[in-house]
Motif scaffolding. Structure first.
Motif, short mmCIF file in Angstrom:
data_model
loop_
_atom_site.label_atom_id
_atom_site.label_comp_id
_atom_site.label_asym_id
_atom_site.label_seq_id
_atom_site.Cartn_x
_atom_site.Cartn_y
_atom_site.Cartn_z
N THR A 60 49.50 31.74 48.34
CA THR A 60 48.51 32.59 49.00
C THR A 60 47.13 32.43 48.38
O THR A 60 46.95 31.83 47.33
N THR A 61 46.14 33.03 49.07
CA THR A 61 44.75 32.98 48.58
C THR A 61 44.54 33.89 47.38
O THR A 61 43.45 33.88 46.80
N ALA A 62 45.56 34.66 46.99
CA ALA A 62 45.42 35.53 45.82
C ALA A 62 45.20 34.71 44.56
O ALA A 62 44.49 35.15 43.65
N VAL A 63 45.79 33.52 44.50
CA VAL A 63 45.68 32.70 43.29
C VAL A 63 44.24 32.23 43.05
O VAL A 63 43.68 32.47 41.96
N PRO A 64 43.58 31.57 44.02
CA PRO A 64 42.18 31.20 43.78
C PRO A 64 41.26 32.41 43.63
O PRO A 64 40.26 32.34 42.92
N LYS A 65 41.60 33.52 44.28
CA LYS A 65 40.78 34.72 44.13
C LYS A 65 40.86 35.25 42.70
O LYS A 65 39.83 35.65 42.12
N LEU A 66 42.04 35.24 42.14
CA LEU A 66 42.18 35.65 40.74
C LEU A 66 41.33 34.76 39.83
O LEU A 66 40.64 35.23 38.93
N ALA A 67 41.38 33.45 40.10
CA ALA A 67 40.66 32.50 39.26
C ALA A 67 39.15 32.64 39.40
O ALA A 67 38.41 32.51 38.42
N SER A 68 38.68 32.91 40.61
CA SER A 68 37.24 32.93 40.84
C SER A 68 36.59 34.27 40.56
O SER A 68 35.45 34.34 40.09
N ILE A 69 37.30 35.37 40.85
CA ILE A 69 36.68 36.70 40.72
C ILE A 69 37.09 37.40 39.42
O ILE A 69 36.24 37.87 38.67
N ILE A 70 38.39 37.46 39.14
CA ILE A 70 38.86 38.21 37.98
C ILE A 70 38.87 37.36 36.72
O ILE A 70 38.55 37.84 35.63
N GLN A 71 39.24 36.09 36.86
CA GLN A 71 39.29 35.18 35.72
C GLN A 71 40.09 35.78 34.55
O GLN A 71 39.56 36.03 33.47
N PRO A 72 41.39 36.01 34.77
CA PRO A 72 42.22 36.65 33.73
C PRO A 72 42.33 35.78 32.48
O PRO A 72 42.20 34.55 32.54
N ASP A 73 42.60 36.44 31.37
CA ASP A 73 42.71 35.74 30.09
C ASP A 73 43.93 34.83 30.03
O ASP A 73 43.93 33.83 29.32
N SER A 74 44.98 35.19 30.75
CA SER A 74 46.20 34.36 30.78
C SER A 74 46.50 33.95 32.22
O SER A 74 46.14 34.66 33.17
N ASP A 75 47.16 32.81 32.39
CA ASP A 75 47.48 32.33 33.73
C ASP A 75 48.43 33.31 34.44
O ASP A 75 49.34 33.86 33.82
N PRO A 76 48.22 33.52 35.74
CA PRO A 76 49.13 34.40 36.47
C PRO A 76 50.51 33.80 36.60
O PRO A 76 50.67 32.56 36.63
#
Length: 271
Positions: free
Chosen positions: A154-170
């Motif tokens: 889903t588009t949730a993965v690139p959204k996490l990377a571009s907007i939230i940029q979490p410290d650890s990989d989802p």
């Protein structure tokens, strides 16, 4: 005639003309002449309708319904509420209502057998957190430190990377059921869903979870848009669309959304 009287008379004439125009728009086009019949679910759920009582105008869809009715020239007493199942209403054929509001997403497939109004709501993405993360602040900085889960396709993965940029990989899963199970087991702290889905999951599916924030709808990719469902070819569609356009332009629609989908649910915008 004095200038004051002239202005007053002009104002009355303008208001009368406006009301006449509104009445004329819907005249002869509703199921019952002079009445606006609106269907909702049985039962209708929070926060779309409060206490399963749409006639009170409380809850997002109930409030929008009365605002549209007023814009079209109907008094509150002329709004008639009926109930229908979700699936029943979306079938082709004659309807026992003028419009139906049950969070119907506008899709090309559905639009082949029923009509939809212009969108009255665009569903934003929201953050649902596990029972162990309910105290997380609704800020990007706080969200970075969470362990996220997502469906890999889903588009949730690139959204996490571009907007939230979490410290650890989802952590990636095959479907939403797996994401829900991981959250229930506290294997992940958070996941992205559209707001209606997140509210449902929190209330019904994942005990102890919480929707802590939402992103602006314009930051969503191909967001769900809800429309008032009508019988295919309903001549009332133009009137309803014009009413919704007026409510969007004067800010009333945004006020209703802020009151019932942000303030009432306690789901603030993430900053």
């Amino acid at each position: 005639m004095s200038k004051t009287l002239t202005i007053a008379a002009s104002s009355v004439l303008f208001l009368s003309t406006a009301a006449y125009a509104q009445d004329q728009c819907a005249a002869g086009k509703t199921l019952t002449d002079g009445k606006f019949t609106i269907a909702t679910g049985n039962p209708a759920y929070y926060p779309w309708v409060i206490d399963d009582a749409p006639e009170k105008g409380e809850g997002f869809e109930a409030a929008v319904a009365f605002a549209v009715a007023e814009e079209m020239g109907f008094a509150a007493d002329d709004v008639v509420w009926v109930r229908s199942s979700f699936d029943e209403a979306i079938q082709p054929g004659a309807k026992e209502f003028d419009v139906n509001m049950q969070q119907y997403s506008i899709t090309p497939e559905r639009d082949q057998v029923v009509d939809f109004s212009a969108p009255y709501y665009t569903a934003p993405m929201a953050v649902l957190v596990s029972p162990n993360a309910t105290e997380t602040a609704p800020t990007l900085e706080a969200l970075k430190g969470l362990q996220w889960g997502a469906v890999g396709s889903t588009t949730a993965v690139p959204k996490l990377a571009s907007i939230i940029q979490p410290d650890s990989d989802p952590l990636l899963y095959g479907d939403n059921a797996d994401v829900n199970a991981a959250m229930s087991a506290n294997q992940i702290d958070a996941a992205l869903f559209d707001l209606p889905t997140a509210l449902f999951l929190s209330a019904v599916m994942i005990e102890g979870s919480k929707v802590i924030g939402q992103f602006p709808a314009d930051e969503s990719d191909n967001p769900d848009q809800f429309g008032m469902l009508m019988e295919d070819g309903n001549p009332l569609k133009t009137c309803v669309d014009e009413a919704l356009a007026a409510l969007a332009e004067n800010g009333k629609l945004a006020e209703i959304e802020a009151k019932w989908l942000q303030d009432t649910t306690g789901v603030p915008l993430i900053k």
